[in-house]
Design an enzyme around this catalytic site. Structure first.
Site, PDB file in Angstrom:
ATOM      1  N   GLN A 198     -65.444  -2.476 -70.964  1.00 40.55           N
ATOM      2  CA  GLN A 198     -65.500  -1.583 -69.809  1.00 40.55           C
ATOM      3  C   GLN A 198     -66.294  -0.323 -70.132  1.00 40.55           C
ATOM      4  O   GLN A 198     -67.071   0.164 -69.302  1.00 40.55           O
ATOM      5  CB  GLN A 198     -64.088  -1.223 -69.348  1.00 40.55           C
ATOM      6  CG  GLN A 198     -64.060  -0.356 -68.093  1.00 40.55           C
ATOM      7  CD  GLN A 198     -62.669  -0.207 -67.517  1.00 40.55           C
ATOM      8  OE1 GLN A 198     -61.863  -1.137 -67.571  1.00 40.55           O
ATOM      9  NE2 GLN A 198     -62.369   0.949 -66.963  1.00 40.55           N
TER      10      GLN A 198
ATOM     11  N   CYS B 181     -64.153  -9.716 -70.616  1.00 39.96           N
ATOM     12  CA  CYS B 181     -63.988  -9.045 -71.900  1.00 39.96           C
ATOM     13  C   CYS B 181     -64.590  -9.905 -73.013  1.00 39.96           C
ATOM     14  O   CYS B 181     -64.301 -11.104 -73.104  1.00 39.96           O
ATOM     15  CB  CYS B 181     -62.502  -8.802 -72.150  1.00 39.96           C
ATOM     16  SG  CYS B 181     -62.091  -8.319 -73.831  1.00 39.96           S
ATOM     17  N   GLU B 182     -65.403  -9.298 -73.857  1.00 41.82           N
ATOM     18  CA  GLU B 182     -66.058 -10.063 -74.915  1.00 41.82           C
ATOM     19  C   GLU B 182     -65.105 -10.458 -76.037  1.00 41.82           C
ATOM     20  O   GLU B 182     -65.431 -11.327 -76.845  1.00 41.82           O
ATOM     21  CB  GLU B 182     -67.226  -9.266 -75.493  1.00 41.82           C
ATOM     22  CG  GLU B 182     -66.839  -7.986 -76.199  1.00 41.82           C
ATOM     23  CD  GLU B 182     -68.045  -7.205 -76.686  1.00 41.82           C
ATOM     24  OE1 GLU B 182     -67.909  -6.497 -77.692  1.00 41.82           O
ATOM     25  OE2 GLU B 182     -69.125  -7.306 -76.074  1.00 41.82           O
ATOM     26  N   HIS B 183     -63.927  -9.847 -76.096  1.00 43.01           N
ATOM     27  CA  HIS B 183     -62.987 -10.153 -77.174  1.00 43.01           C
ATOM     28  C   HIS B 183     -62.215 -11.446 -76.933  1.00 43.01           C
ATOM     29  O   HIS B 183     -61.947 -12.202 -77.874  1.00 43.01           O
ATOM     30  CB  HIS B 183     -61.989  -8.999 -77.348  1.00 43.01           C
ATOM     31  CG  HIS B 183     -62.637  -7.719 -77.759  1.00 43.01           C
ATOM     32  ND1 HIS B 183     -62.155  -6.482 -77.393  1.00 43.01           N
ATOM     33  CD2 HIS B 183     -63.753  -7.480 -78.495  1.00 43.01           C
ATOM     34  CE1 HIS B 183     -62.935  -5.536 -77.894  1.00 43.01           C
ATOM     35  NE2 HIS B 183     -63.903  -6.117 -78.560  1.00 43.01           N
ATOM     36  N   HIS B 184     -61.824 -11.703 -75.676  1.00 42.92           N
ATOM     37  CA  HIS B 184     -61.023 -12.890 -75.361  1.00 42.92           C
ATOM     38  C   HIS B 184     -61.658 -13.756 -74.270  1.00 42.92           C
ATOM     39  O   HIS B 184     -61.050 -14.739 -73.844  1.00 42.92           O
ATOM     40  CB  HIS B 184     -59.620 -12.483 -74.885  1.00 42.92           C
ATOM     41  CG  HIS B 184     -58.816 -11.741 -75.901  1.00 42.92           C
ATOM     42  ND1 HIS B 184     -58.771 -10.367 -75.957  1.00 42.92           N
ATOM     43  CD2 HIS B 184     -58.026 -12.190 -76.914  1.00 42.92           C
ATOM     44  CE1 HIS B 184     -57.986  -9.984 -76.951  1.00 42.92           C
ATOM     45  NE2 HIS B 184     -57.520 -11.067 -77.553  1.00 42.92           N
TER      46      HIS B 184
ATOM     47  N   HIS C 149     -57.235  -5.670 -66.900  1.00 42.23           N
ATOM     48  CA  HIS C 149     -57.758  -6.587 -67.907  1.00 42.23           C
ATOM     49  C   HIS C 149     -56.743  -7.706 -68.130  1.00 42.23           C
ATOM     50  O   HIS C 149     -55.610  -7.438 -68.546  1.00 42.23           O
ATOM     51  CB  HIS C 149     -57.999  -5.848 -69.226  1.00 42.23           C
ATOM     52  CG  HIS C 149     -59.090  -4.823 -69.161  1.00 42.23           C
ATOM     53  ND1 HIS C 149     -60.161  -4.832 -70.031  1.00 42.23           N
ATOM     54  CD2 HIS C 149     -59.288  -3.768 -68.331  1.00 42.23           C
ATOM     55  CE1 HIS C 149     -60.967  -3.814 -69.748  1.00 42.23           C
ATOM     56  NE2 HIS C 149     -60.450  -3.155 -68.720  1.00 42.23           N
TER      57      HIS C 149
ATOM     58  N   CYS D  92     -56.598  -9.747 -70.424  1.00 39.48           N
ATOM     59  CA  CYS D  92     -56.186  -9.861 -71.823  1.00 39.48           C
ATOM     60  C   CYS D  92     -54.965  -8.986 -72.105  1.00 39.48           C
ATOM     61  O   CYS D  92     -54.288  -9.169 -73.120  1.00 39.48           O
ATOM     62  CB  CYS D  92     -57.336  -9.488 -72.760  1.00 39.48           C
ATOM     63  SG  CYS D  92     -58.015  -7.837 -72.513  1.00 39.48           S
TER      64      CYS D  92
END
Length: 218
Positions: A155, A113-116, A183, A185
């Site tokens: 995703q 995941c690019e956020h976390h 996920h 996260c």
């Protein structure tokens, strides 16, 4: 007629990048291992640990080599991935009006995941398309899914990337991509809901406009 492949042919030789293509890209690689090593060392320091401690002194190098592997897809655009795995077979039997499907289910991949920078795991990708005078080698569908996932991703975007690449290779505008994943996260931090799964669909062409076609994939 529906071709539903869940056989070992997609993994018989492993999912590996074309070495000749990779050699030609060597000078253009996006991943900077030296900068990754420096950054990981700084993270260890920021966490209050000793970067020279026996257990972590080689961690920056290990992480850099791991990132080079798990983020391999970041070195390539969708167009380049399509070129890399552009192995198709002409089939006059298929035309733009046919109702036949090729459907490869449960391709196992992983992503981050690019956020976390958190792992997306237990990820299964299923890809369907309606051939238009040519078909792609089945193992190439799995390779495309694997390479598209090996990026900092969402995703939803993985499905769109796979659909775009399949369109480029096959010339078919009728593509469907289904993804399910857990996920970390969500499962290992924050709400910590270990049972939560995310399902996404990417539908293009006739899969968006003809519900009967979509129903055949269930």
């Amino acid at each position: 007629m529906t071709f539903d492949c869940n056989c070992s042919c997609t993994s018989l030789f492993g999912i590996r990048i074309n070495e000749e293509y990779n050699a030609g890209k060597e000078q253009e690689m996006a991943i900077n291992k030296d900068l990754i090593k420096e950054s990981i060392r700084n993270i260890i320091i920021a966490l209050g640990d000793d970067p020279n401690r026996e257990g972590v002194k080689d961690t920056p190098d290990r992480v850099a080599r791991m990132y080079e592997e798990v983020f391999e897809g970041m070195n390539y655009t969708n167009e380049e991935i399509a070129e890399m795995f552009n192995k198709t077979f002409d089939e006059d039997y298929y035309d733009a009006n046919n109702q036949d499907l090729v459907y490869v289910k449960d391709i196992e991949v992983f992503s981050y995941c690019e956020h976390h920078l958190a792992l997306m795991y237990d990820m299964k990708v299923s890809v369907a398309y309606i051939p238009n005078q040519k078909v792609i080698g089945l193992s190439k569908i799995a390779r495309i899914a694997d390479m598209a996932a090996k990026r900092l991703q969402l995703q939803e975007r993985i499905g769109n990337d796979i659909a775009e690449i399949i369109e480029r290779v096959t010339g078919s505008q009728d593509v469907a991509v289904f993804i399910e994943a857990s996920h970390s996260c969500m499962t290992a931090r924050g709400i910590k809901n270990a049972s939560a799964k995310t399902y996404t669909q990417t539908l293009r062409g006739r899969f968006r406009t003809e519900p009967d076609l979509l129903a055949r994939l269930k």
